[in-house]
Write a protein that holds these residues in place. Sequence first.
Motif, short mmCIF file in Angstrom:
data_model
loop_
_atom_site.label_atom_id
_atom_site.label_comp_id
_atom_site.label_asym_id
_atom_site.label_seq_id
_atom_site.Cartn_x
_atom_site.Cartn_y
_atom_site.Cartn_z
N ALA A 184 0.93 -1.22 -0.12
CA ALA A 184 0.07 -0.06 -0.22
C ALA A 184 0.78 1.23 -0.09
N ILE A 185 1.90 1.18 0.76
CA ILE A 185 2.82 2.50 0.66
C ILE A 185 3.39 2.86 -0.82
N LYS A 186 3.72 1.93 -1.36
CA LYS A 186 4.35 1.96 -2.79
C LYS A 186 3.36 2.20 -3.61
N ASP A 187 2.07 1.71 -3.26
CA ASP A 187 0.90 2.12 -4.58
C ASP A 187 0.42 3.58 -3.93
N ALA A 188 0.75 4.14 -2.85
CA ALA A 188 -0.07 5.35 -2.76
C ALA A 188 0.96 6.65 -3.24
N ASN A 189 0.29 7.85 -3.36
CA ASN A 189 0.98 9.03 -3.80
C ASN A 189 1.54 9.78 -2.62
N VAL A 190 0.86 9.85 -1.51
CA VAL A 190 1.29 10.22 -0.35
C VAL A 190 0.96 9.38 0.87
N VAL A 191 2.03 9.41 1.88
CA VAL A 191 1.93 8.59 2.94
C VAL A 191 1.97 9.65 4.29
N ILE A 192 0.70 9.23 5.02
CA ILE A 192 0.71 9.79 6.37
C ILE A 192 1.15 8.84 7.37
N ALA A 193 2.46 9.35 8.01
CA ALA A 193 2.76 8.41 9.11
C ALA A 193 2.33 9.00 10.47
N LEU A 194 1.52 8.28 11.26
CA LEU A 194 0.81 8.33 12.44
C LEU A 194 1.78 8.18 13.72
N ILE A 195 2.33 8.95 14.45
CA ILE A 195 2.90 8.66 15.84
C ILE A 195 2.02 8.95 17.03
N ASP A 196 2.10 8.01 18.01
CA ASP A 196 1.55 7.98 19.11
C ASP A 196 2.03 8.89 19.96
N ALA A 197 1.26 10.35 20.30
CA ALA A 197 1.96 11.04 21.08
C ALA A 197 2.26 10.73 22.57
N LYS A 198 1.43 9.88 23.19
CA LYS A 198 1.43 9.41 24.52
C LYS A 198 2.56 8.40 24.62
#
Length: 493
Positions: A263-277
Amino acid sequence: MTPVIAIVGRPNVGKSTLFNALTKTRDALVYDMPGVTRDRQYAQASYDEHHYILIDTGGISDGDAGVDGSMAEQSILAIEEADLVYFVVDAQAGKTVADDYIASLLRSRGKPSVLVVNKIDGLQEDGAMAEFYEYGFEHIYPIAASHRRGINSLLEETLLPLCESEADDEKDSSNATSEANQRGIKFALIGRPNVGKSTLTNRMLGEDRVVVYDMPGTTIDSVYIPFSRNDKDYTIIDTAGIRKRGKIKEVLEKFSIVKTLQAIKDANVVIALIDAKEGLTDQDLHLIGFALSAGRSLVIAVNKWDGMSLSDKNYLKDEINRRMVFLKDYVDIHFISALYGSNVGHLFKSIEDAFKSANKRISTPDLTQVLKLATEDHPPPVSGKSRIKPKYAHMGGHNPPVIVIHGNQVDKLSGSYKRYLEKFFREAFEFVGTPIKFEFKSSINPYQQDKKTNTTPLKRYKEEKGSRTKSVRKNNQQRSRQAKQVNKTNKTK
């Protein structure tokens, strides 16, 4: 309108296998374990030039609770959206209580449905189907989805009646093709398990589209969901969370990781989520590094920002600036709450900017002019007896941008000078959120002798040219002799 068909049934009856057979893809994750599919997945499919939309769903069981209850709710929503329901049962397992529950559920909804008896391979069809007739369905179709047996008969007798007249079919076909091609910007949500990817997906869509449950590993497959926002088309890809390699033990989880990386390779843009806690971890950095290595544009979202103390927020910001110093100059970082929607809307602006930068087209004269300014401001180092001389640059690709630089000995540029060029080009052309790839191609010195062959490129070129000339001359002489022989024969006659 394009017909919509939903596939429902209890867990592990072969719904995803049928989905893949009908779409002729491997988009749905298939594994011999109940509960692999948990969200409803959409796909465009066609048969005999008739286009339709197919929905794969999670399993439905009587008395579902917890995450299984959420899966059942997703399946019920799919039933409501569909024009026709394929109710799939397992011929080898026989009729079960869960099948009874689903049959009564479909009758209560009044949705047009057909019974699909799967896994008939190795069984007598009439005997395998006998016990399912008591459900009272007008049409029952025996199939073996894994071997594509009975698929054509199923589509011919169920899909074609749904289609309208031929003129309307052609119009729907055109619309379906347009919908399939115009998916807009595809962006994938990646991160560790339970970081809030599915919650953010639902927040962006404005509906409970995917299963959200307070338990790591709720999302197993990658789910592609097209949608529109402010008259702009997008496709959001909700992916499975990726843990450290040492903690991955189940084979199914390994398959989920493969789907996430695809899915990463298929996407145009990647949103990387980080857990703040939980803070920024090494696993977060590994995922970000993989996305950049794949050439994907990047946006970073720090989730679960609500409820944190001011000191914790400041500490996390300092930690991000310290450990991601190589990204902070060109990647947008947002502090959000997917649960409450705080700052989620700002992500779309960063997605748009990153996508535009990744697909930016720049003329060769403009690139060459910037290259000239960069070398004048900071001349390249000396290699051997002469200075490295970059001459001109041009675009070599997009998404990510590829800049090809030609010159003398440019392949010998040091890593520090290459990073300098990247920063210079990034600032000059305002590349935001996307990595830039460089290719360096050195000009060939025609007088430089090859140590292995003891020849120069110029000498090799002359030898090859002389060899070609001799070959052409020899062929011409042979054709001339053949022509003279023919003329002599004709005169004798």
